[in-house]
Design a protein around this motif. Structure first.
Motif, PDB file in Angstrom:
ATOM      1  N   PHE A 435       9.707 -13.764 -70.151  1.00 34.34           N
ATOM      2  CA  PHE A 435       8.776 -13.628 -71.274  1.00 34.34           C
ATOM      3  C   PHE A 435       8.945 -12.261 -71.944  1.00 34.34           C
ATOM      4  O   PHE A 435       9.687 -11.400 -71.450  1.00 34.34           O
ATOM      5  CB  PHE A 435       7.343 -13.799 -70.780  1.00 34.34           C
ATOM      6  CG  PHE A 435       7.075 -15.145 -70.173  1.00 34.34           C
ATOM      7  CD1 PHE A 435       6.945 -16.270 -70.972  1.00 34.34           C
ATOM      8  CD2 PHE A 435       6.965 -15.304 -68.791  1.00 34.34           C
ATOM      9  CE1 PHE A 435       6.707 -17.520 -70.421  1.00 34.34           C
ATOM     10  CE2 PHE A 435       6.727 -16.543 -68.230  1.00 34.34           C
ATOM     11  CZ  PHE A 435       6.601 -17.657 -69.048  1.00 34.34           C
ATOM     12  N   ASN A 436       8.264 -12.070 -73.047  1.00 40.58           N
ATOM     13  CA  ASN A 436       8.277 -10.766 -73.717  1.00 40.58           C
ATOM     14  C   ASN A 436       7.829  -9.686 -72.734  1.00 40.58           C
ATOM     15  O   ASN A 436       6.793  -9.825 -72.077  1.00 40.58           O
ATOM     16  CB  ASN A 436       7.327 -10.778 -74.917  1.00 40.58           C
ATOM     17  CG  ASN A 436       7.904 -11.532 -76.103  1.00 40.58           C
ATOM     18  OD1 ASN A 436       8.952 -11.182 -76.635  1.00 40.58           O
ATOM     19  ND2 ASN A 436       7.219 -12.605 -76.518  1.00 40.58           N
ATOM     20  N   ASN A 437       8.610  -8.618 -72.652  1.00 34.17           N
ATOM     21  CA  ASN A 437       8.283  -7.574 -71.675  1.00 34.17           C
ATOM     22  C   ASN A 437       7.869  -6.260 -72.333  1.00 34.17           C
ATOM     23  O   ASN A 437       7.952  -5.196 -71.724  1.00 34.17           O
ATOM     24  CB  ASN A 437       9.464  -7.341 -70.727  1.00 34.17           C
ATOM     25  CG  ASN A 437      10.708  -6.880 -71.461  1.00 34.17           C
ATOM     26  OD1 ASN A 437      10.717  -6.758 -72.685  1.00 34.17           O
ATOM     27  ND2 ASN A 437      11.777  -6.614 -70.721  1.00 34.17           N
ATOM     28  N   ASP A 438       7.424  -6.334 -73.584  1.00 34.25           N
ATOM     29  CA  ASP A 438       6.925  -5.144 -74.264  1.00 34.25           C
ATOM     30  C   ASP A 438       5.696  -4.616 -73.515  1.00 34.25           C
ATOM     31  O   ASP A 438       4.738  -5.357 -73.267  1.00 34.25           O
ATOM     32  CB  ASP A 438       6.561  -5.486 -75.710  1.00 34.25           C
ATOM     33  CG  ASP A 438       6.035  -4.289 -76.463  1.00 34.25           C
ATOM     34  OD1 ASP A 438       6.854  -3.517 -76.978  1.00 34.25           O
ATOM     35  OD2 ASP A 438       4.790  -4.122 -76.521  1.00 34.25           O
ATOM     36  N   GLN A 472      -2.034 -16.898 -67.337  1.00 36.92           N
ATOM     37  CA  GLN A 472      -1.989 -16.494 -65.930  1.00 36.92           C
ATOM     38  C   GLN A 472      -0.548 -16.499 -65.408  1.00 36.92           C
ATOM     39  O   GLN A 472      -0.118 -15.573 -64.703  1.00 36.92           O
ATOM     40  CB  GLN A 472      -2.865 -17.424 -65.092  1.00 36.92           C
ATOM     41  CG  GLN A 472      -3.132 -16.920 -63.691  1.00 36.92           C
ATOM     42  CD  GLN A 472      -4.028 -17.849 -62.911  1.00 36.92           C
ATOM     43  OE1 GLN A 472      -4.053 -19.054 -63.159  1.00 36.92           O
ATOM     44  NE2 GLN A 472      -4.767 -17.315 -61.964  1.00 36.92           N
ATOM     45  N   VAL A 473       0.220 -17.531 -65.763  1.00 35.78           N
ATOM     46  CA  VAL A 473       1.625 -17.609 -65.335  1.00 35.78           C
ATOM     47  C   VAL A 473       2.452 -16.511 -66.007  1.00 35.78           C
ATOM     48  O   VAL A 473       3.297 -15.869 -65.370  1.00 35.78           O
ATOM     49  CB  VAL A 473       2.204 -19.002 -65.654  1.00 35.78           C
ATOM     50  CG1 VAL A 473       3.718 -19.000 -65.514  1.00 35.78           C
ATOM     51  CG2 VAL A 473       1.592 -20.053 -64.734  1.00 35.78           C
ATOM     52  N   ILE A 474       2.224 -16.277 -67.301  1.00 35.34           N
ATOM     53  CA  ILE A 474       2.957 -15.222 -68.013  1.00 35.34           C
ATOM     54  C   ILE A 474       2.719 -13.874 -67.340  1.00 35.34           C
ATOM     55  O   ILE A 474       3.661 -13.100 -67.101  1.00 35.34           O
ATOM     56  CB  ILE A 474       2.540 -15.176 -69.497  1.00 35.34           C
ATOM     57  CG1 ILE A 474       2.983 -16.448 -70.219  1.00 35.34           C
ATOM     58  CG2 ILE A 474       3.131 -13.942 -70.187  1.00 35.34           C
ATOM     59  CD1 ILE A 474       2.372 -16.616 -71.602  1.00 35.34           C
ATOM     60  N   LEU A 475       1.463 -13.583 -67.022  1.00 35.42           N
ATOM     61  CA  LEU A 475       1.148 -12.302 -66.379  1.00 35.42           C
ATOM     62  C   LEU A 475       1.791 -12.199 -64.999  1.00 35.42           C
ATOM     63  O   LEU A 475       2.295 -11.140 -64.616  1.00 35.42           O
ATOM     64  CB  LEU A 475      -0.368 -12.141 -66.266  1.00 35.42           C
ATOM     65  CG  LEU A 475      -1.120 -11.916 -67.586  1.00 35.42           C
ATOM     66  CD1 LEU A 475      -2.616 -11.899 -67.356  1.00 35.42           C
ATOM     67  CD2 LEU A 475      -0.659 -10.625 -68.258  1.00 35.42           C
ATOM     68  N   ALA A 476       1.782 -13.299 -64.258  1.00 32.58           N
ATOM     69  CA  ALA A 476       2.375 -13.270 -62.911  1.00 32.58           C
ATOM     70  C   ALA A 476       3.878 -13.056 -62.959  1.00 32.58           C
ATOM     71  O   ALA A 476       4.450 -12.380 -62.092  1.00 32.58           O
ATOM     72  CB  ALA A 476       2.054 -14.573 -62.180  1.00 32.58           C
ATOM     73  N   LEU A 477       4.538 -13.617 -63.975  1.00 31.49           N
ATOM     74  CA  LEU A 477       6.000 -13.531 -64.046  1.00 31.49           C
ATOM     75  C   LEU A 477       6.480 -12.310 -64.836  1.00 31.49           C
ATOM     76  O   LEU A 477       7.690 -12.119 -64.988  1.00 31.49           O
ATOM     77  CB  LEU A 477       6.572 -14.813 -64.648  1.00 31.49           C
ATOM     78  CG  LEU A 477       6.418 -16.064 -63.776  1.00 31.49           C
ATOM     79  CD1 LEU A 477       6.985 -17.286 -64.470  1.00 31.49           C
ATOM     80  CD2 LEU A 477       7.082 -15.858 -62.417  1.00 31.49           C
ATOM     81  N   THR A 478       5.570 -11.496 -65.325  1.00 26.90           N
ATOM     82  CA  THR A 478       5.953 -10.224 -65.947  1.00 26.90           C
ATOM     83  C   THR A 478       5.421  -9.051 -65.140  1.00 26.90           C
ATOM     84  O   THR A 478       5.609  -7.892 -65.524  1.00 26.90           O
ATOM     85  CB  THR A 478       5.422 -10.133 -67.390  1.00 26.90           C
ATOM     86  OG1 THR A 478       4.021 -10.418 -67.397  1.00 26.90           O
ATOM     87  CG2 THR A 478       6.143 -11.112 -68.305  1.00 26.90           C
ATOM     88  N   GLU A 479       4.783  -9.348 -64.010  1.00 29.74           N
ATOM     89  CA  GLU A 479       4.275  -8.301 -63.127  1.00 29.74           C
ATOM     90  C   GLU A 479       5.435  -7.590 -62.441  1.00 29.74           C
ATOM     91  O   GLU A 479       6.490  -8.175 -62.189  1.00 29.74           O
ATOM     92  CB  GLU A 479       3.357  -8.932 -62.073  1.00 29.74           C
ATOM     93  CG  GLU A 479       2.735  -7.950 -61.095  1.00 29.74           C
ATOM     94  CD  GLU A 479       1.790  -6.981 -61.776  1.00 29.74           C
ATOM     95  OE1 GLU A 479       2.239  -5.849 -62.071  1.00 29.74           O
ATOM     96  OE2 GLU A 479       0.632  -7.353 -62.035  1.00 29.74           O
ATOM     97  N   ASN A 480       5.256  -6.317 -62.132  1.00 28.25           N
ATOM     98  CA  ASN A 480       6.216  -5.572 -61.327  1.00 28.25           C
ATOM     99  C   ASN A 480       5.678  -5.503 -59.899  1.00 28.25           C
ATOM    100  O   ASN A 480       4.637  -4.873 -59.649  1.00 28.25           O
ATOM    101  CB  ASN A 480       6.431  -4.168 -61.880  1.00 28.25           C
ATOM    102  CG  ASN A 480       7.164  -4.182 -63.204  1.00 28.25           C
ATOM    103  OD1 ASN A 480       8.112  -4.941 -63.373  1.00 28.25           O
ATOM    104  ND2 ASN A 480       6.737  -3.371 -64.150  1.00 28.25           N
ATOM    105  N   GLU A 525      14.766  -7.926 -60.816  1.00 27.69           N
ATOM    106  CA  GLU A 525      14.223  -7.496 -62.105  1.00 27.69           C
ATOM    107  C   GLU A 525      12.701  -7.427 -62.085  1.00 27.69           C
ATOM    108  O   GLU A 525      12.099  -6.715 -62.889  1.00 27.69           O
ATOM    109  CB  GLU A 525      14.693  -8.452 -63.209  1.00 27.69           C
ATOM    110  CG  GLU A 525      16.196  -8.375 -63.471  1.00 27.69           C
ATOM    111  CD  GLU A 525      16.696  -9.492 -64.367  1.00 27.69           C
ATOM    112  OE1 GLU A 525      15.852 -10.291 -64.836  1.00 27.69           O
ATOM    113  OE2 GLU A 525      17.918  -9.580 -64.589  1.00 27.69           O
ATOM    114  N   ARG A 526      12.068  -8.151 -61.156  1.00 26.57           N
ATOM    115  CA  ARG A 526      10.605  -8.159 -61.083  1.00 26.57           C
ATOM    116  C   ARG A 526      10.054  -7.051 -60.185  1.00 26.57           C
ATOM    117  O   ARG A 526       8.846  -6.905 -60.043  1.00 26.57           O
ATOM    118  CB  ARG A 526      10.108  -9.509 -60.538  1.00 26.57           C
ATOM    119  CG  ARG A 526      10.500 -10.726 -61.356  1.00 26.57           C
ATOM    120  CD  ARG A 526       9.647 -10.911 -62.599  1.00 26.57           C
ATOM    121  NE  ARG A 526       9.870 -12.229 -63.185  1.00 26.57           N
ATOM    122  CZ  ARG A 526      10.843 -12.521 -64.045  1.00 26.57           C
ATOM    123  NH1 ARG A 526      11.696 -11.575 -64.410  1.00 26.57           N
ATOM    124  NH2 ARG A 526      10.972 -13.739 -64.532  1.00 26.57           N
TER     125      ARG A 526
END
Length: 997
Positions: A435-438, A472-480, A525-526
């Motif tokens: 997803f967008n990682n800005d 919720q999924v977007i946030l989980a998959l862009t979390e570090n 990457e995560r």
């Protein structure tokens, strides 16, 4: 835990449930294809419905129509699966709760007639909460003791809706599913009967959350077989069954203890009590570099995830370890659980069923720690890909995204809309979506999500509520994350459907060969800098050429802390998996380049590379690889020879701390950057630096050509054994086959593969090569090399590598690689048949494939002083092997039976052999006076025949050991290899002519 019994239970239960549901659907008026005659459909009436000439409730009509619509949408087979699994997982979960004293024994029998307790209590007036219409329907049914199944269906459905854990973990039962409760559900030998007996599952098993994973693994095993049987691409609904594998418990502990546990110890170096408990923790061989050590402030800061969580086995182990950490730091039990669920642990899976079981297993863990969690007031953070796509058109979705972000002109709203566009493919892509990682966008998205959900979601506008699962999924998959632990899905690129295949190629180029390697890339990457990832996946990424670019990235950008090279037989036999595995722990070092990758820097002009180096390092002469990673050293455990999973576990524990038992299990202080010195960068941890250093010189391919030959495309049409063709078709003179003329010869001899045989042989095939077949002639490759003498070996073999010589006049086929040295062909052949070659192949490509490209990269050292002696030795070996080959009628050079070749000369050579043999065995010189040859005696000839071939066999054995000794000396590998050759590796006398002890 007896997994044999659990497998039997799960597979039998699935078949019983599916058969019962199929029968129930038939009684509801559907045929085997899901069609219904118009007269068999229910009719809605005032205050009820009419079906099959019987009065039913109004609710029955809506349930029946819902079932009808679902069958039209998904197909009847999918509805079978869906309903069977709905009842399987809920009833199993109820039984597990009951055995853990977390609910009343509603499924137990109240009497000998197998009346469930929940029905018996309803008859006494104790009825779960339910809608008034259902209550009235139930009261009517309770008056009829023959309607036990119908009573049970209403009661257990209401109970599932009323129980917090079941309802929160598994959701509401679809309205039509109640209709599909099988009529035989309460019968003797039916599913509830199976649950109520401990023949399959013991009370101890019911206490273990691991039971849930095994039940799921075995329940879907037949579905998995069905998916693989059809071949081809896997559709979205087939991916979960095709890629689920339950991880052995001790390997899960290894991965969790060496990630979460290691990070905790790095931050709490004086902790000893917990460390003693972590049986699978690997102590580093040297102190880790401080700049690559992750630091955190509070335990609540640690973010741990499994982004392919399946039924939650890994999440459960993470929970246990995190719980111990909280308790050790003085937290209360309830507080520890709430922190883990709220702050620490995240799980994602493509499969809704797996997600449900994962949540349930974690809730069971929580309740075992503190029964107060039985009300499910807090749930673990586990997600799937269901409901992530809002049911709205593109314009409405765009407007909802803008509203969600709080502004109609906000660019972040447009970014959110882009991410929802990607979520349309969530069922195919799962956790690998990028997803967008800005940073500003993600920060705003988290803030807005917290705002919208602060007081629950009941008051959210409908369009906003539809966005929440996807956000919720977007946030989980862009979390570090600080830690990722996974057993990722295994799926070769050839099985990926078009959506998945394209996305992988566009976003994970280096890992595209398999889905597990995509997860390797995605996982690193995560991670935050200093974070750790553990995976168990297929060992193919360590060696195969299709993963070479991936290895380059990992070797130059990440640190391998430790690895269990597991090899075959890793998973329980019952899982049906035959893959070869490796489990490992990686660290993502702190990035000194500010976001640009090392590979990108190295692609820059030299002058710009120096700018980057000067920016971060004073020593600009230092190699960039070394300056970035510090040339890390890892610990490796070679467990490939373990007979099964339990055996591998014992090998690891026995050698974990370096207690080497002579089996070459433990390999500490292995320099990671040394792998880059080997062609193809394989993870060859078990070989010495001296062995690797030989790659710095020349290789076999520099003064030779190695190629695969022609392919017919139709062997039955073109290829024969030489003795299968008639004299009229031969058109050449056996055995002298060194002249070729396409105008005169129809069949041409060639070399292919064959059995494991060194030096000479496996020459029995001919191919139709005449002008009359020009239109259909086999595909030729490298025809300029045809009919020249060469060396050959099998391109694919499951036995030892063996090379042979063949004379001029032959073609060569694709199953046998041919090598054409510029000179010194006998020297080359000698090297090819030594353990040196075998060891280099095991390093560069430990598979069944010994292609030309791989063998050509083997280091080549030419010793001119020993060359003549080696060549003489090899020529003698060829002669012995050829004489053995030609002694059989299947050779085109066969002359006569071996017994007829016995003469006086053979007799005298045999006597000399016996004298020498006696001296070698005893040290005594003896003299034997030959008796007169008995040429007319068959018994005497047979005795001489046996001695002759024992003599040749032992000479070949002696020669091979001498060649090994010479080449081991030339390569300087005396400490690593032995020249010994077991007698069973001498490849003449393969037809049992005589026995050599």
């Amino acid at each position: 835990m007896d997994t044999n019994r659990i497998k039997r239970f799960a597979t039998e239960a699935r078949n019983i449930l599916k058969a019962g549901i199929a029968a129930k659907i038939t009684t509801l008026g559907f045929d085997k294809n899901g069609n219904v005659a118009e007269e068999n459909k229910p009719q809605l009436m005032q205050g009820g419905s009419l079906w099959n000439e019987q009065l039913q409730t109004e609710g029955f009509y809506y349930q029946w129509m819902s079932l009808y619509n679902r069958i039209q949408q998904k197909g009847i087979s999918e509805v079978y699966e869906e309903a069977a699994y709905t009842w399987f997982n809920r009833l199993c979960a109820i039984r597990i709760l009951q055995k853990n004293n977390l609910c009343s024994p509603v499924l137990a029998y109240a009497d000998a007639a197998r009346t469930p307790v929940i029905v018996d209590e309803a008859r006494q007036g104790r009825i779960p909460q339910m809608k008034e219409e259902l209550r009235q329907r139930l009261v009517e049914l309770l008056d009829d003791d023959t309607k036990v199944t119908e009573q049970f269906a209403i009661l257990i459905t209401a109970w599932c809706h009323d129980n917090p854990i079941i309802n929160q973990c598994f959701g509401s039962i679809a309205d039509y599913t109640e209709l599909l409760l099988p009529n035989n559900i309460l019968a003797e030998g039916g599913f509830v009967d199976m649950l109520n007996h401990t023949e399959f599952i013991t009370d101890e098993d019911f206490q273990s959350p691991e039971l849930i994973g095994w039940l799921y693994q075995f329940y879907i095993s037949e579905r998995k077989d069905e998916v693989f049987a059809k071949k081809g691409k896997f559709e979205a609904d087939e991916i979960p069954a095709a890629t689920q594998i339950f991880t052995p418990n001790w390997i899960v502990k290894y991965m969790v203890q060496n990630t979460v546990g290691r990070i905790y110890l790095d931050n709490n170096p004086y902790e000893t009590q917990l460390q003693k408990k972590w049986q699978y923790l690997v102590e580093p061989s040297e102190m880790p570099d401080e700049k690559n050590t992750l630091r955190y402030n509070e335990l609540t800061d640690l973010k741990v995830a499994d982004l392919a969580c399946g039924s939650g086995h890994i999440l459960n182990e993470c929970f246990d370890l995190l719980y111990d950490l909280y308790i050790a730091e003085g937290y209360g039990r309830g507080e520890a659980v709430e922190n883990i669920f709220s702050h620490n642990l995240t799980g994602i899976d493509l499969d809704t069923r797996a997600k449900q079981l994962s949540q349930f297993a974690l809730m069971l863990k929580a309740c075992q720690k503190d029964a107060a969690f039985a009300d499910a007031h807090i749930l673990p953070h586990v997600m799937d890909m269901a409901h992530v796509n809002p049911k709205m058109d593109e314009k409405a979705l765009s407007e909802a995204c803008l509203e969600f972000m709080g502004g109609y002109e906000d660019v972040t709203g447009e970014m959110l809309a882009e991410d929802f566009e990607l979520l349309k493919e969530a069922e195919d892509l799962g956790s690998i979506m990028c997803f967008n990682n800005d940073k500003e966008y993600l920060s705003m998205l988290r803030h807005k999500y917290a705002e919208w959900t602060e007081n629950g979601t009941d008051d959210c506008p409908k369009n906003i509520k539809q966005l929440l699962p996807g956000v919720q999924v977007i946030l989980a998959l862009t979390e570090n994350y600080h830690v990722l632990v996974m057993n990722p899905p295994y799926m070769k690129s050839g099985n990926m459907n078009s959506v998945l295949s394209k996305y992988v190629k566009d976003n994970y180029e280096e890992g595209k060969a398999d889905l597990f390697s995509v997860f390797m890339q995605m996982g690193m990457e995560r991670l935050v800098d200093g974070g750790k990832m553990a995976q168990i996946n297929m060992q193919s990424w360590m060696f195969l050429s299709s993963f070479e670019n991936l290895r380059v990235i990992f070797l130059h950008n990440y640190i391998i802390d430790n690895m269990l090279h597991l090899g075959p037989r890793t998973f329980d036999e019952l899982s049906g998996e035959v893959v070869q595995n490796t489990a490992f722990v990686l660290t993502k070092p702190h990035d000194p380049y500010g976001g640009i990758t090392l590979a990108e820097i190295k692609a820059l002009p030299k002058s710009e590379q120096e700018v980057w180096k000067q920016r971060f390092y004073e020593d600009t002469e230092k190699d960039m690889d070394e300056s970035f990673l510090g040339n890390p050293k890892g610990i490796y455990y070679r467990l490939v020879d373990g007979k099964n999973c339990a055996d591998k576990k014992q090998l690891f524990l026995a050698n974990k701390d370096g207690n080497e038992d002579g089996k070459h299990i433990y390999y500490p202080n292995v320099e990671q950057l040394n792998f880059g010195k080997i062609p193809g960068c394989p993870i060859g941890y078990w070989v010495s630096e001296k062995f690797i250093s030989k790659f710095e010189g020349s290789n076999l391919g520099e003064n030779s050509i190695a190629r695969s030959g022609f392919s017919t495309g139709n062997n039955d049409r073109y290829i024969r054994n030489w003795y299968e063709i008639s004299k009229s078709e031969e058109k050449f003179d056996f055995p002298s086959m060194n002249v070729y003329s396409s105008s005169k010869i129809k069949y041409v001899p060639f070399t292919a593969g064959g059995c494991c045989r060194k030096w000479y042989g496996n020459l029995y095939s001919v191919v139709n090569w005449s002008d009359t077949t020009q239109m259909h002639r086999p595909r030729t490759t490298y025809s300029q090399l045809y009919f020249h003498e060469a060396l050959t070996w099998n391109e694919v073999t499951s036995s030892s590598f063996s090379a042979r010589y063949y004379p001029q006049g032959l073609l060569f086929e694709h199953s046998g690689v041919s090598m054409f040295p510029n000179d010194n062909k006998y020297y080359y052949l000698g090297l090819l048949n030594t353990p040196i070659l075998a060891k280099y192949l095991a390093l560069m490509n430990p598979t069944l494939n010994n292609g030309a490209e791989v063998v050509s990269k083997v280091p080549f050292i030419y010793d001119s002083q020993r060359s003549l002696n080696i060549s003489d030795n090899v020529q003698q070996n060829i002669a012995i092997s050829k004489s053995d080959w030609d002694a059989h009628e299947t050779s085109w050079d066969f002359q006569h039976n071996e017994l007829l070749s016995i003469d006086t000369s053979t007799y005298m050579e045999n006597i000399d052999y016996k004298i020498k043999k006696h001296f070698e065995e005893t040290g005594e010189h003896i003299s034997l006076s030959p008796a007169a040859p008995q040429l007319g005696s068959l018994e005497w000839r047979m005795e001489q025949y046996k001695t002759k071939w024992e003599r040749k066999f032992m000479q070949l054995h002696k020669n091979e050991e001498e060649l090994n000794r010479q080449f081991i000396d030339i390569y300087g590998l005396q400490d690593e290899l032995t020249p010994d050759v077991p007698l069973n590796e001498i490849t003449i006398l393969q037809q049992g002519e005589i026995s050599i002890e």
